[in-house]
Design an enzyme around this catalytic site. Structure first.
Site, short mmCIF file in Angstrom:
data_model
loop_
_atom_site.label_atom_id
_atom_site.label_comp_id
_atom_site.label_asym_id
_atom_site.label_seq_id
_atom_site.Cartn_x
_atom_site.Cartn_y
_atom_site.Cartn_z
N ARG A 146 89.10 195.20 19.88
CA ARG A 146 89.66 195.92 18.62
C ARG A 146 90.59 195.12 17.80
O ARG A 146 90.85 195.09 16.59
CB ARG A 146 90.69 196.95 18.94
N HIS A 194 82.49 195.20 47.39
CA HIS A 194 82.15 193.85 47.97
C HIS A 194 81.90 193.91 49.25
O HIS A 194 81.05 193.49 49.96
CB HIS A 194 83.50 193.32 47.60
N ASP A 223 88.69 199.10 45.08
CA ASP A 223 88.70 197.91 44.39
C ASP A 223 87.75 196.88 45.19
O ASP A 223 86.98 196.09 44.62
CB ASP A 223 90.13 197.30 44.23
P1 NDP Z 1 91.70 193.91 29.86
O1 NDP Z 1 92.69 194.94 29.68
O2 NDP Z 1 92.36 192.48 29.88
O3 NDP Z 1 90.83 193.89 28.64
C1 NDP Z 1 90.03 194.85 28.08
C2 NDP Z 1 89.20 194.28 26.86
O4 NDP Z 1 88.57 195.23 26.23
C3 NDP Z 1 90.03 193.62 25.86
O5 NDP Z 1 89.35 192.65 25.11
C4 NDP Z 1 90.16 194.85 24.85
O6 NDP Z 1 90.66 194.30 23.38
C5 NDP Z 1 89.07 195.58 24.86
N1 NDP Z 1 89.12 196.80 24.55
C6 NDP Z 1 89.62 197.90 25.13
N2 NDP Z 1 89.61 199.23 24.44
C7 NDP Z 1 88.39 199.05 23.48
C8 NDP Z 1 88.06 199.71 22.49
N3 NDP Z 1 88.19 201.06 22.28
N4 NDP Z 1 87.09 198.97 21.66
C9 NDP Z 1 86.76 197.81 21.75
N5 NDP Z 1 87.56 196.88 22.82
C10 NDP Z 1 88.44 197.47 23.56
O7 NDP Z 1 90.96 194.43 30.94
P2 NDP Z 1 89.74 193.10 32.27
O8 NDP Z 1 89.55 192.20 31.33
O9 NDP Z 1 90.92 192.81 33.20
O10 NDP Z 1 88.81 194.16 32.28
C11 NDP Z 1 87.75 194.52 31.66
C12 NDP Z 1 86.79 195.22 32.85
O11 NDP Z 1 86.54 194.29 33.84
C13 NDP Z 1 87.66 196.32 33.49
O12 NDP Z 1 86.76 197.33 33.95
C14 NDP Z 1 87.98 195.69 34.81
O13 NDP Z 1 88.24 196.79 35.94
C15 NDP Z 1 86.71 194.97 35.15
N6 NDP Z 1 87.32 193.70 36.15
C16 NDP Z 1 88.35 193.14 35.58
C17 NDP Z 1 88.23 191.75 36.63
C18 NDP Z 1 89.37 190.86 36.30
O14 NDP Z 1 89.98 190.05 37.27
N7 NDP Z 1 90.21 191.06 35.17
C19 NDP Z 1 87.48 191.64 37.90
C20 NDP Z 1 86.73 192.70 38.08
C21 NDP Z 1 86.43 193.82 37.05
P3 NDP Z 1 91.56 195.10 22.33
O15 NDP Z 1 92.54 195.63 23.13
O16 NDP Z 1 91.73 194.10 21.40
O17 NDP Z 1 90.53 196.01 21.80
C1 BG6 Z 2 88.14 191.83 42.41
C2 BG6 Z 2 89.08 192.77 42.79
O1 BG6 Z 2 86.82 192.62 42.29
O2 BG6 Z 2 87.69 190.92 43.52
C3 BG6 Z 2 90.31 192.08 42.98
O3 BG6 Z 2 89.52 193.72 41.57
C4 BG6 Z 2 90.19 190.90 44.00
O4 BG6 Z 2 91.40 192.72 43.26
C5 BG6 Z 2 88.90 189.76 43.55
O5 BG6 Z 2 91.25 189.87 43.91
C6 BG6 Z 2 88.53 189.16 44.57
O6 BG6 Z 2 87.39 188.36 44.32
P1 BG6 Z 2 87.30 186.98 45.07
O7 BG6 Z 2 85.87 186.36 44.32
O8 BG6 Z 2 88.62 186.08 44.63
O9 BG6 Z 2 87.28 187.01 46.36
#
Ligand code: NDP
Ligand code: BG6
Length: 492
Positions: free
Chosen positions: A50, A241, A236
């Site tokens: 966004r 996993h 999680d």
């Molecule tokens: P973040 O909150 O850091 O990022 C979310 C992203 O989605 C941002 O780029 C945000 O940008 C965008 N976004 C949110 N709402 C909207 C919308 N309505 N329209 C368009 N874009 C949108 O989350 P993460 O990156 O941590 O996680 C993303 C997904 O990956 C989640 O489902 C999370 O559970 C999963 N995940 C994350 C991990 C991690 O290590 N971070 C590991 C494993 C899975 P903006 O606000 O500018 O729109």
């Molecule tokens: C992610 C979980 O899927 O796996 C995290 O959301 C966790 O909570 C991570 O820390 C662990 O991954 P790795 O590759 O570091 O063992």
């Protein structure tokens, strides 16, 4: 280093391109593929979110992420320039159809390319985004959709998301990520089991006493404490996993590495998992939460303090389960995972049965330690097999346990193990679905876990405390003691 398979020209769209996952994992992984020369010249990477950013502002963010998450020695200036030149940015709210039309126009500049649309957004957006993509025609034969975990928070919500996605995309176009499947060492598990004739005949109830699967983390919930408060360790880590590791350990040999052959066998394991009984809920599913303590000599707060409020969310789970089929009847599988444990260490330990009778009198059967195969997934990936040997020297027949050790890093002189995402991101471009979860597989894993979640909700079950830096609540050790076993001692 692994052989490099250059992939077909592609456009990779990362919806959620400004988020934590994209910055920490996806862009660094793609950069490493660039470094290895795997990306075709024409490939483009398009971020969508966004925030109102220009292409240049987005590229600045990507560069900052690379400087933070890629080792400095790998940031070769020419490669970095070439890589950053691939990026573009398109601001869009997931609910605005015009943004999808603009995206379609951009992708249609090169209609013959493979198109990957990676949803790194909250999962509540997966259904709506899929519908919009279909509405503008971004669900054609060349379009592939990647979904990040968590796909739902229980069976009904997961079914709902999958059903919404299925309205727009054929299952063959959907790639559900479990990044554990992309880990080098997890694939080695398949190589070990199915590339050697040795293990098949001993891989069953006839010889195996029990199996332990541990994924220990020393980190806490950290920056993701709020996300984690709605998730907890069971959703999680265990539902995805650890369940996948269990499947790869217990499954029958697939007919081939073909995606459906592998996924069919994993599905059979998930469907054979014994449902938890009322007694299991009491004794064999342990739910813990870390309190203040010390990890690696450093004092750390408890999870509730990190979150800033009292919480019943678990940061640790240990459980005992059975795979009710001919191969594994009666063999317990113990699974455990937790945050703020003493070290980061993941391993699968196969404990074999004791010998039935000792010929080494006066050495008794008790002194002959059962064999044990340890598959170390991370860090220090490798395999070790504990065997009984003769204690060297004169003075009678004494036995001593010794290990055959294989460290993959030393054996193959690897400088680094590629991150799981490196393989998975390009497997999508190659159309290889073996390492992604199929819908029925995901739902079977939720069907196994959802009764536990429901039980915890209905009974308002609390968590057992454990000090950060310890190996989890006493109840987890007690579960093993009751069975006359203990958690793999090398972890201590
Ligand atoms: P973040 O909150 O850091 O990022 C979310 C992203 O989605 C941002 O780029 C945000 O940008 C965008 N976004 C949110 N709402 C909207 C919308 N309505 N329209 C368009 N874009 C949108 O989350 P993460 O990156 O941590 O996680 C993303 C997904 O990956 C989640 O489902 C999370 O559970 C999963 N995940 C994350 C991990 C991690 O290590 N971070 C590991 C494993 C899975 P903006 O606000 O500018 O729109
Ligand atoms: C992610 C979980 O899927 O796996 C995290 O959301 C966790 O909570 C991570 O820390 C662990 O991954 P790795 O590759 O570091 O063992």
């Amino acid at each position: 280093m692994s052989k490099i398979i250059v992939v077909d020209p592609f456009d990779y769209v990362v919806v959620g391109g400004t988020g934590d996952l994209a910055r920490r994992k996806l862009f660094p992984a793609l950069f490493h593929r660039e470094l290895d020369g795997q990306l075709p010249d024409q490939a483009r990477i398009i971020g969508v979110a966004r925030s109102e950013l220009s292409d240049a502002e987005f590229v600045t963010q990507v560069e900052a992420a690379l400087r933070e998450f890629v080792p400095e020695k790998d940031l070769d200036a020419d490669t970095l320039k070439r890589f950053l030149g691939r990026f573009a940015y398109m601001p869009n709210n997931a609910f605005t159809v015009d943004g999808y039309r603009a995206l379609k126009d951009k992708l249609d500049e090169h209609p013959d390319r493979v198109r990957v649309i990676y949803l790194a957004t909250p999962p509540s957006l997966f259904g709506p985004i899929s519908a919009f993509l279909a509405e503008v025609g971004l669900n054609g034969p060349k379009d592939r959709l990647v979904l990040e975990k968590p796909l739902g928070h229980d069976l009904p919500s997961s079914q709902e998301i999958n059903a919404a996605v299925a309205e727009a995309f054929d299952e063959s176009q959907v790639y559900r990520i479990d990044h554990y499947l992309g880990k080098e060492s997890v694939q080695n598990l398949m190589a070990l089991r199915f590339g050697n004739v040795l293990f098949e005949s001993i891989w069953s109830k006839a010889v195996v006493d029990h199996v332990q699967i541990t994924v220990a983390e020393d980190i806490g919930a950290g920056d993701r404490a709020t996300y984690y408060s709605k998730s907890g360790a069971l959703r999680d880590m265990v539902q995805n996993h650890l369940a996948q590791l269990l499947c790869l350990t217990a499954m029958e040999a697939p007919a081939s590495m073909d995606a459906d052959s592998v996924r069919d066998e994993k599905l059979k394991v998930l469907r054979a998992l014994r449902p938890f009984s009322a007694e299991d809920f009491q004794l064999n599913v342990i739910r813990g939460q870390y309190q203040a303590g010390s990890v690696d000599g450093e004092a750390v707060p408890g999870y509730a303090d990190e979150l800033g409020e009292p919480t019943r969310t678990e940061t640790y789970v240990a459980l005992k389960t059975f795979v009710d089929n001919w191969r594994w009847a009666g063999v317990p599988f113990y699974l455990r995972t937790g945050k703020r444990l003493p070290i980061r260490s993941s391993e699968i330990v196969v404990h074999f049965k004791a010998i039935p009778h000792s010929i080494f009198r006066p050495v008794t059967t008790d002194e002959v330690v059962p064999n044990r195969l340890v598959i170390r997934l991370q860090p220090d990936e490798g395999v070790s097999l504990r065997l009984m040997t003769k204690d060297p020297g004169p003075g009678g027949m004494r036995l001593r346990a010794a290990s055959l050790d294989l460290s993959f890093k030393d054996e193959f002189e690897l400088e680094r193990f590629p991150d799981a995402y490196e393989r998975l991101l390009l497997d999508v471009v190659r159309g290889n679905r073996t390492l992604f979860m199929r819908r029925d597989e995901l739902e079977a894993a939720w069907a196994w876990m959802t009764p536990v979640l429901d039980h915890w909700t209905e009974t308002e079950k609390g968590t057992e405390p454990y000090a950060a830096g310890s190996w989890g609540p006493d109840a987890a050790a007690e579960m093993m003691r009751r069975d006359g076993r203990s958690w793999h001692e090398d972890m201590k």
